[in-house]
Design a protein around this motif. Structure first.
Motif, PDB file in Angstrom:
ATOM      1  N   HIS A   2       0.836  -1.199   0.000  1.00 30.60           N
ATOM      2  CA  HIS A   2       0.000   0.000   0.000  1.00 30.60           C
ATOM      3  C   HIS A   2       0.877   1.257   0.000  1.00 30.60           C
ATOM      4  CE1 HIS A   2      -3.214   2.813   1.164  1.00 30.60           C
ATOM      5  NE2 HIS A   2      -2.330   3.309   2.001  1.00 30.60           N
ATOM      6  N   LEU A   3       1.909   1.247   0.859  1.00 30.34           N
ATOM      7  CA  LEU A   3       2.817   2.404   0.921  1.00 30.34           C
ATOM      8  C   LEU A   3       3.487   2.653  -0.428  1.00 30.34           C
ATOM      9  CD1 LEU A   3       4.536   2.039   4.408  1.00 30.34           C
ATOM     10  CD2 LEU A   3       2.948   3.804   3.671  1.00 30.34           C
ATOM     11  N   LEU A   4       3.815   1.568  -1.140  1.00 29.61           N
ATOM     12  CA  LEU A   4       4.469   1.712  -2.449  1.00 29.61           C
ATOM     13  C   LEU A   4       3.562   2.385  -3.467  1.00 29.61           C
ATOM     14  CD1 LEU A   4       6.468  -1.587  -2.952  1.00 29.61           C
ATOM     15  CD2 LEU A   4       7.316   0.695  -2.442  1.00 29.61           C
ATOM     16  N   ARG A   5       2.246   2.199  -3.294  1.00 32.11           N
ATOM     17  CA  ARG A   5       1.311   2.803  -4.241  1.00 32.11           C
ATOM     18  C   ARG A   5       1.015   4.268  -3.901  1.00 32.11           C
ATOM     19  NH1 ARG A   5      -1.211  -2.391  -4.145  1.00 32.11           N
ATOM     20  NH2 ARG A   5      -2.430  -1.718  -2.377  1.00 32.11           N
ATOM     21  N   GLN A   6       1.383   4.681  -2.664  1.00 34.98           N
ATOM     22  CA  GLN A   6       1.117   6.054  -2.234  1.00 34.98           C
ATOM     23  C   GLN A   6       2.322   6.945  -2.557  1.00 34.98           C
ATOM     24  OE1 GLN A   6      -1.975   6.769  -0.938  1.00 34.98           O
ATOM     25  NE2 GLN A   6      -2.309   4.636  -1.510  1.00 34.98           N
ATOM     26  N   PRO A   7       2.131   8.268  -2.529  1.00 35.40           N
ATOM     27  CA  PRO A   7       3.271   9.163  -2.745  1.00 35.40           C
ATOM     28  C   PRO A   7       4.368   8.911  -1.708  1.00 35.40           C
ATOM     29  CG  PRO A   7       1.207  10.401  -2.654  1.00 35.40           C
ATOM     30  CD  PRO A   7       0.877   8.991  -2.305  1.00 35.40           C
ATOM     31  N   GLU A   8       5.587   9.171  -2.107  1.00 37.38           N
ATOM     32  CA  GLU A   8       6.728   8.893  -1.236  1.00 37.38           C
ATOM     33  C   GLU A   8       6.608   9.646   0.097  1.00 37.38           C
ATOM     34  OE1 GLU A   8      10.472   8.710  -3.370  1.00 37.38           O
ATOM     35  OE2 GLU A   8      11.511   9.371  -1.562  1.00 37.38           O
TER      36      GLU A   8
ATOM     37  N   GLN B 240       4.174  10.021   2.056  1.00 31.88           N
ATOM     38  CA  GLN B 240       3.467   9.310   3.126  1.00 31.88           C
ATOM     39  C   GLN B 240       4.403   8.390   3.895  1.00 31.88           C
ATOM     40  OE1 GLN B 240      -0.326   7.479   2.085  1.00 31.88           O
ATOM     41  NE2 GLN B 240      -0.315   6.307   3.988  1.00 31.88           N
ATOM     42  N   THR B 241       5.266   7.686   3.178  1.00 32.50           N
ATOM     43  CA  THR B 241       6.204   6.795   3.843  1.00 32.50           C
ATOM     44  C   THR B 241       7.203   7.586   4.677  1.00 32.50           C
ATOM     45  OG1 THR B 241       6.007   5.309   1.961  1.00 32.50           O
ATOM     46  CG2 THR B 241       7.805   4.883   3.484  1.00 32.50           C
TER      47      THR B 241
ATOM     48  N   GLN C 105       6.794  10.495   6.028  1.00 31.54           N
ATOM     49  CA  GLN C 105       6.131  11.051   7.216  1.00 31.54           C
ATOM     50  C   GLN C 105       5.909   9.998   8.295  1.00 31.54           C
ATOM     51  OE1 GLN C 105       2.622  12.880   5.608  1.00 31.54           O
ATOM     52  NE2 GLN C 105       3.804  14.541   4.714  1.00 31.54           N
TER      53      GLN C 105
END
Lengths: 205, 205
Positions: free
Chosen positions: A32-38, A40-41, A43
């Motif tokens: 899921h994190l990989l699909r979100q903008p960098e 988010q990870t 933060q």
């Protein structure tokens, strides 16, 4: 699981160290994190690290705090002579959410549990006894969970307080507001009857 | 929730952005990290960040990879002429775990789903068609989930492949090995009968 990537494997391994998160769930979260903008990870990663490195325990009550003295202990409108003894910070949050308590807290950091190797010395019991002996506390409210370990811890502290003239109480146990009597367990219902209160009091709050 | 600490609040907020993790679970996870050695938090935080910043998609099959070409595509003993089309990397892992497949993969990165605003152009369909047109592929195995979106995607790709002489197949659907017939849903059981195979073949593997 067979990962095509060492980076992925490491992230999943670390994530699955968290309680209740297995390898499959960890993989789902990481993907899921990989699909979100960098952002988010970064933060998430930053918030966890900052918390772990900078968090303090309040030097008075051992509640989690950003400062030496927590917000509750440093609030002059709170009554420092009444202290509610709880197991951990989640209990503080639960009681604070009721808006019914204006005293201080004392966070033990756990319960006495010989099975898990937790003895009185691992908990923040000594500082509590000292505060009582210094005459700073008038009433102690025990708010530990009513399990064997909770009762043992209550009793241990109660024994340590012998000889002082501090008032002790425990939070009321009874059936929940709105619950049907027929579905209540007999121990709780029994306590509700034993610890009944004058009807006028039940009209308050 | 009323947090006594801004640091704690931020960590819980970020954690609860993850799918299926609510505020309460996030708080439980974060408090767990506080009870563990600092190294655990820094390792978790580091692994997530490194993964997000350094992960690549294999330039051949779009699988997640640490290198330009993933382990499967760069393995000379794998058969590059057979390509299994899957939705995401979890499907690659699931098929790899069976140890029954020696071909390559092609990861679409999703399914065509107008409801979610996913059209063919958002998926890695074009590179697959190009590979086929260049004559690099002999057989395509569709292994998408058998939902409306999966079937639509299969059909879209199938139509795009018209005029090429690539062989296409889909993975067999039927009742699971070990399952009782009486509990199988009728669609699956129906397909099991329609797609029955010669008895001799069922003795293999």
């Amino acid at each position: 699981m067979d990962f095509s990537s060492k980076l992925l494997e490491q992230a999943v391994d670390e994530m699955s160290q968290l309680p209740g998160i297995g390898k499959r769930t960890a993989l789902r979260l990481v993907l899921h994190l990989l699909r979100q903008p960098e952002a988010q990870t970064s933060q998430l990663s930053d918030a966890l690290l900052k918390l772990r490195q900078n968090i303090k325990l309040c030097r008075n009550c051992y509640n989690i705090s950003d400062t030496e003295l927590c917000e509750i202990c440093s609030n002059p409108s709170r009554i420092s002579e009444i202290v509610c003894v709880v197991e951990d910070i989640r209990d503080v949050m639960a009681i604070e959410n009721t808006d019914q308590y204006r005293g201080h807290y004392h966070v033990l950091g756990g319960k006495i549990s010989p099975m898990d190797g937790v003895g009185p010395s691992q908990l923040n019991i000594k500082p509590l006894i000292e505060k009582v002996k210094e005459g700073k506390i008038e009433e102690i409210i025990f708010a530990l969970s009513s399990t064997l370990e909770g009762d043992t811890t209550n009793f241990y502290i109660f024994k340590q307080l012998e000889g002082t003239n501090v008032k002790t109480s425990t939070i009321a146990r009874g059936i929940s507001v709105g619950d049907e009597l027929e579905y209540a367990d007999e121990v709780t219902l029994g306590r509700s009857i034993t610890n009944r209160i004058p009807f006028e009091n039940s009209m308050k709050g």
